[in-house]
Scaffold this active site. Structure first.
Site: not given
Ligand code: BGC
Length: 728
Positions: A258
């Site tokens: 993530d």
């Molecule tokens: C989130 C993810 C997301 C990623 C990209 C993160 O903060 O937890 O679910 O896909 O950002 O935007």
């Protein structure tokens, strides 16, 4: 991976230098509408494997051109974007889509979203989010498919199939991503990013099931969760990522971290610095690093120290290259928007409206006040801060959806009712958060002067979603006071709630005559709600998550364990009934709250209809079946009402005695059926004994012989039941 792809990947790998391999493992944030020179330079040098958050198709094509034509090995890019519940055409939030209990609807929504996103060069979405969510305080419940592993698995797989299509290389197919692996939904206190402690048995029987289903369905990627799972951050959790996902499940798709979750392992206190974090992430098998640069900065050094082997890196890069081959990017990395139908076209909007119709859940309908009748209604008072807020009805995660395309309830009602019925619109409150009563008087007057009163209230978009948790999940602001004021006009009140989570509405439900829960319904929320209010459509949504009476009941979910002292009407004591000075032993001795009882406000699976469904005559094909056999379970469903309507028929099972305690009820099947007034249909669910298994104390998946109870009904409160036995 086909043989020819494997050969191509091996050939490419053999030509790659270490810096190019590390480049493939790096995902960088895009410039959001321009191409910064540092990014172009990194691409030329082969140091970028993927970019996220660039949706200008010309820039995306230019980035692909640089990679393909100006880098040494010409490897195209993965272009990632959070396409969560729509791209331009916004569908209901995922929790709302889950309320459809309709895999076809969910799949179609994902397919349309994929098509619209692919037209901009996006080839990878970070969805579906299939975290099991049993805490409505957690803002990300909006993005989830609810509390139940079976429902979440069915709908999660439908979403994967919708995004990915039959073949990833086809126009309009994009790679999906099962996230967040794993345990993120169990964040302590519903605070985002928080610690998750989940015993392995519960992890396997509950939280991991949708992920296993997605892996089996061929989801192209997984994302590691931000959270610490049982003391080890998921991103560096070798047991989870390597032992379980790779070795036990044999998953060979891409695993992406993530956003900065690798370097955050140092903040967790799991690693001392970015180098240590990179080491742990590589060791766990995180193929690609999102946003941060620990792989670029430290992997080479870690290899020089002998901590990471070339074979580890090659395995990770091979998975990334395989996905690029599967997407057809080596054949054609460019996007020609002319090959795509226009976003927001009529068929996309129709699908979004149908999804919104199916996602709305009718929770109360006193005196069958709904549907409203056009012919005996001359005027409707439309009140509430969300009746005409095009942005707020879209919900969380709408990077690419625009408020200007939303059709609000005000617009939807006007369009449906034309000149026959006057809509007296008085919002009463400027926003859901507003604390001034200045608009109340006009709202009350509108109610007094109208035949019917519809109020649209709830949460603004920002009140749910990532990092947007709430500790108090009542209606925000003074919306409840507005209901009190309007109630004084003496007209029956129909309340429509738009929200990203279950709200605690016990008091509010008492004050209104009908309650329609619309979640955040997306672009076409207004026309969908108008059709439901006036009976063009019958509500058919069912709750994908339990609604607590008050927040102190959380977590409260239908598939709980029985405990040694289950609560019942007989044992549950109410605070107000306890005499002063009562001795300790008089208090029921079972599992409940003195001030909330033991029942939720609305159970999982619940939802009313304009039809009147009766469930009768449950039977099973056998009294006893052997392990490895199947059993059929039948029931008759009758629409005894005057409205044609769809109903979601649900099948629940309980395994009475087992090696580990099993839930009091578990969803094992569901089906949407349509019944005309007076129509009766016999439904049959077939269960194989494998579907009645669970992970036991030794963490083996087993089905044990013994007694089972089975229910068929319209919610998890179903009372029509039968029993059967499984023998050796
Ligand atoms: C989130 C993810 C997301 C990623 C990209 C993160 O903060 O937890 O679910 O896909 O950002 O935007």
């Amino acid at each position: 991976m086909g043989d020819s792809t494997a050969a191509k990947v091996a050939d490419l790998l053999s030509q790659m230098g270490l810096d190019e391999k590390i480049g493939q493992m790096s995902q960088l944030n895009g410039g959001g509408g321009h191409l910064p020179e540092y990014l172009a330079e990194a691409m030329r040098a082969g140091q970028v494997g993927s970019v996220l958050n660039e949706v200008d198709v010309e820039i995306v094509n230019e980035m692909q051109r640089i990679c393909v034509q100006e880098s040494r090995l010409g490897i195209p890019l993965l272009i990632g974007r959070d396409v969560i519940h729509g791209f331009k055409t916004i569908f209901p939030i995922p929790l709302g889509q889950a309320a459809t209990w309709d895999p076809e609807t969910v799949k179609q929504g994902a397919a349309i979203s994929a098509m619209e996103a692919a037209a901009k060069g996006v080839n990878w979405t970070f969805a579906p989010m299939i975290d099991i969510t049993r805490d409505p305080r957690w803002g990300r419940i909006a993005e989830s498919l609810g509390e139940d592993p079976y429902l979440c698995s069915q709908l999660g797989v439908a979403m994967v199939n919708g995004f990915q299509g039959d073949d990833l290389s086809e126009t309009g197919s994009i790679a999906a991503c099962a996230k967040h692996f794993a345990g993120y939904g169990a964040a302590e206190g519903g605070r985002d990013y928080n610690t998750a402690n989940i015993p392995e048995n519960e992890l396997r029987n509950v939280h991991l099931r949708p992920f296993k289903a997605a892996a089996d369905a061929g989801v192209a990627s997984f994302m590691s969760a931000f959270c610490d799972l049982n003391g080890v951050p998921a991103t560096g959790n070798r047991w989870l990522m390597d032992q379980l996902l790779r070795k036990e499940w044999q998953y060979d798709g891409v695993v992406v971290s993530d956003w900065e979750s690798i370097v955050e392992m140092t903040v967790h206190g799991f690693t001392a610095d970015d180098e240590g974090a990179a080491y742990e992430a590589v060791s766990a098998g995180i193929d690609m690093e999102m946003a941060s640069s620990s792989y670029r900065d430290h992997v080479e050094n870690l290899m020089a120290q002998g901590k990471i082997s070339l074979q580890q890196i090659d395995t990770m890069v091979a998975r990334i290259l395989t996905l690029k081959f599967d997407l057809g990017l080596f054949d054609n990395p460019y996007t020609d928007p002319g090959h795509f139908s226009a976003p927001l076209n009529r068929s996309h909007l129709t699908a979004a409206k149908e999804a919104a119709v199916k996602s709305c859940v009718l929770l109360k309908n006193e005196q069958r006040i709904l549907p409203l009748n056009k012919s005996d209604t001359n005027s409707v008072a439309l009140i509430g801060p969300l009746a005409d807020q095009p942005y707020e009805q879209l919900g969380t995660w709408v990077f690419d959806g625009k408020a200007k395309h939303s059709v609000t309830v005000l617009e939807g009602l006007k369009e449906l009712l034309g000149s026959e019925v006057t809509v007296n619109f008085e919002p009463g409150l400027v926003s859901a958060r507003e604390t001034s009563r200045d608009g109340f008087a006009a709202a009350v007057t509108a109610a007094e002067e109208s035949d019917a009163v519809v109020m649209v209230m709830g949460e603004e978009s920002f009140m749910s979603g990532e990092a947007h948790s709430r500790a108090n999940i009542d209606l925000p602001g003074i919306q409840e006071q507005l209901i009190d004021a309007v109630a004084a006009a003496g007209k029956p009140i129909v309340l429509v709630i738009m929200a990203g989570r279950p709200l605690t509405l016990e008091r509010v439900v008492e004050k209104v005559d009908a309650l329609l829960y619309a979640w955040h319904p997306g672009t076409m929320g207004g026309p969908a709600i108008a059709d439901l209010l006036f009976g063009v459509e019958s509500p058919s949504g069912k709750l994908p998550v339990t609604f607590p009476r008050m927040v102190g009941q959380v977590p409260i979910y239908y598939s709980h364990k029985n405990t040694g002292r289950p609560a019942s009407e007989e044992t549950c004591v109410r605070m107000e009934d306890v005499p002063l000075g009562a001795p300790q032993t008089s208090l029921g001795m079972s599992s409940f709250h003195l001030d909330a009882g033991f029942k939720p406000l609305f159970p999982f699976g619940f939802g009313l209809s304009y039809g009147r469904f009766q469930y009768v005559k449950i039977t099973t094909s056998h009294h006893s079946i052997a392990l490895g056999e199947t059993i059929d379970i039948f029931a008759d469903i009758i629409n005894a009402g005057a409205h044609p309507a769809e109903e979601v028929v649900q099948l629940y099972v309980r395994d009475l005695v087992a090696n580990v305690t099993r839930p009091v009820k578990e969803l094992k099947g569901f089906r949407r059926i349509f019944l005309k007034p007076g129509e009766r249909q016999r439904i049959c669910f077939t269960l194989h004994t494998d579907e009645l298994g669970f992970f036991n104390r030794e963490m083996n998946y087993v089905t044990e012989p013994g007694q089972f109870h089975v229910w068929i009904g319209g919610s998890s409160d179903a009372s029509l039941w039968a029993e059967f036995e499984i023998h050796e």
